[in-house]
Design a protein around this motif. Structure first.
Motif, short mmCIF file in Angstrom:
data_model
loop_
_atom_site.label_atom_id
_atom_site.label_comp_id
_atom_site.label_asym_id
_atom_site.label_seq_id
_atom_site.Cartn_x
_atom_site.Cartn_y
_atom_site.Cartn_z
N LYS A 162 -0.85 -9.70 -1.64
CA LYS A 162 -0.67 -8.36 -2.19
C LYS A 162 -2.05 -7.70 -2.18
O LYS A 162 -2.97 -8.18 -2.85
CB LYS A 162 -0.10 -8.43 -3.61
CG LYS A 162 1.30 -9.01 -3.67
CD LYS A 162 1.83 -9.04 -5.09
CE LYS A 162 3.23 -9.63 -5.16
NZ LYS A 162 4.23 -8.82 -4.46
N ALA A 164 -4.85 -4.30 -2.04
CA ALA A 164 -5.10 -2.95 -2.51
C ALA A 164 -6.50 -2.51 -2.14
O ALA A 164 -7.44 -3.31 -2.12
CB ALA A 164 -4.91 -2.85 -4.02
N ARG A 195 -2.09 1.62 4.81
CA ARG A 195 -1.00 1.97 3.90
C ARG A 195 0.35 1.66 4.54
O ARG A 195 1.26 1.15 3.88
CB ARG A 195 -1.08 3.43 3.50
CG ARG A 195 -2.29 3.78 2.67
CD ARG A 195 -2.26 5.20 2.15
NE ARG A 195 -1.26 5.35 1.09
CZ ARG A 195 -1.25 6.35 0.22
NH1 ARG A 195 -2.18 7.29 0.29
NH2 ARG A 195 -0.34 6.43 -0.71
N GLU A 200 -1.82 -1.20 -0.84
CA GLU A 200 -1.67 -0.21 -1.91
C GLU A 200 -2.98 0.53 -2.12
O GLU A 200 -4.07 -0.03 -1.99
CB GLU A 200 -1.24 -0.89 -3.20
CG GLU A 200 -0.84 0.06 -4.29
CD GLU A 200 -0.20 -0.63 -5.48
OE1 GLU A 200 0.46 0.04 -6.28
OE2 GLU A 200 -0.38 -1.86 -5.62
N ARG A 220 -1.70 4.64 -9.26
CA ARG A 220 -1.28 4.03 -8.01
C ARG A 220 -0.69 5.12 -7.11
O ARG A 220 0.34 5.69 -7.45
CB ARG A 220 -0.30 2.89 -8.26
CG ARG A 220 -0.96 1.74 -9.00
CD ARG A 220 -0.02 0.60 -9.32
NE ARG A 220 -0.75 -0.47 -10.01
CZ ARG A 220 -1.27 -1.52 -9.42
NH1 ARG A 220 -1.11 -1.69 -8.12
NH2 ARG A 220 -1.93 -2.45 -10.11
#
Length: 221
Positions: A162, A164, A195, A200, A220
């Motif tokens: 995950k 970001a 993206r 994220e 976010r």
């Protein structure tokens, strides 16, 4: 994130990326600039800057520029080390099982690796000091390194992480950061691709004081 001993001065000029001349209590001092970006819209002759007095008395430069006042906006923290420090403070409050700064991944070092349960996270942090018409922009100078990090994060998503990219907005009143395609169009392309791959985008809004900076809100995008 707290600074220890601060003082204000009047900016004169910046001979190179690393040093500047600042008038402090009537004396012209050569000081260290804690940001190697251009910052041309910030470091204007005559503006008031905030400096931290160095801990090491034997250092060549006694002061570090950490912040600057911008007309119409207020105080902007321009310490390039500050974003990672405040993000670490923030992450420690988010119930992760593990947080590891400077994590080696691929051919890069990503700012943070985190674990929570069965999930593995990667986060790259960027500081935003460039503001135009109430919008933050990144970068203020071309950054091939920044593109590399975006590509690494996009690849990590495919491996199950995950991921970001987090922009710490080092000024108050700004809640959005856009890619500065006028300066580096390829960065905007890389961000869009990241993206689309599942990376994220996070904006961290901050409270800025002459002697501190803290994250007060996470957005976010």
């Amino acid at each position: 994130m707290q600074y220890k001993n601060i003082i204000e001065g009047r900016f004169i000029d910046r001979p190179n990326r690393f040093i500047a001349h600042v008038e402090i209590d009537g004396q012209v001092e050569t000081v260290h600039v804690k940001n190697t970006g251009r910052c041309k819209e910030l470091l204007l002759p005559g503006v008031t800057v905030v400096l931290e007095i160095a801990d090491n008395p034997n250092r060549k430069t006694k002061y570090d520029i950490i912040a600057v006042y911008k007309e119409g906006l207020g105080l902007i923290n321009m310490d390039s080390q500050a974003p990672n420090k405040v993000v670490l403070e923030w992450l420690k409050q988010q119930n992760f099982d593990m947080i590891k700064p400077e994590f080696s991944f691929g051919s890069s070092r990503i700012d943070f690796y985190m674990e929570r349960g069965q999930d593995n996270y990667l986060m790259e942090v960027k500081g935003c000091t460039l503001e135009v018409d109430g919008i933050g922009y990144f970068p203020d100078a071309p950054t091939e390194r920044g593109i590399k990090h975006l590509n690494e994060l996009a690849g990590a998503v495919a491996e199950g992480y995950k991921c970001a990219i987090a922009y710490v907005i080092q000024m108050e009143g700004i809640t959005e950061v856009r890619p500065n395609i006028a300066t580096h169009p390829q960065y905007g392309e890389a961000l869009a691709a990241a993206r689309a791959a599942g990376v994220e985008v996070i904006f961290y809004c901050t409270e800025i004081r002459p002697d501190s900076m803290i994250i007060v809100k996470e957005i976010r995008a």
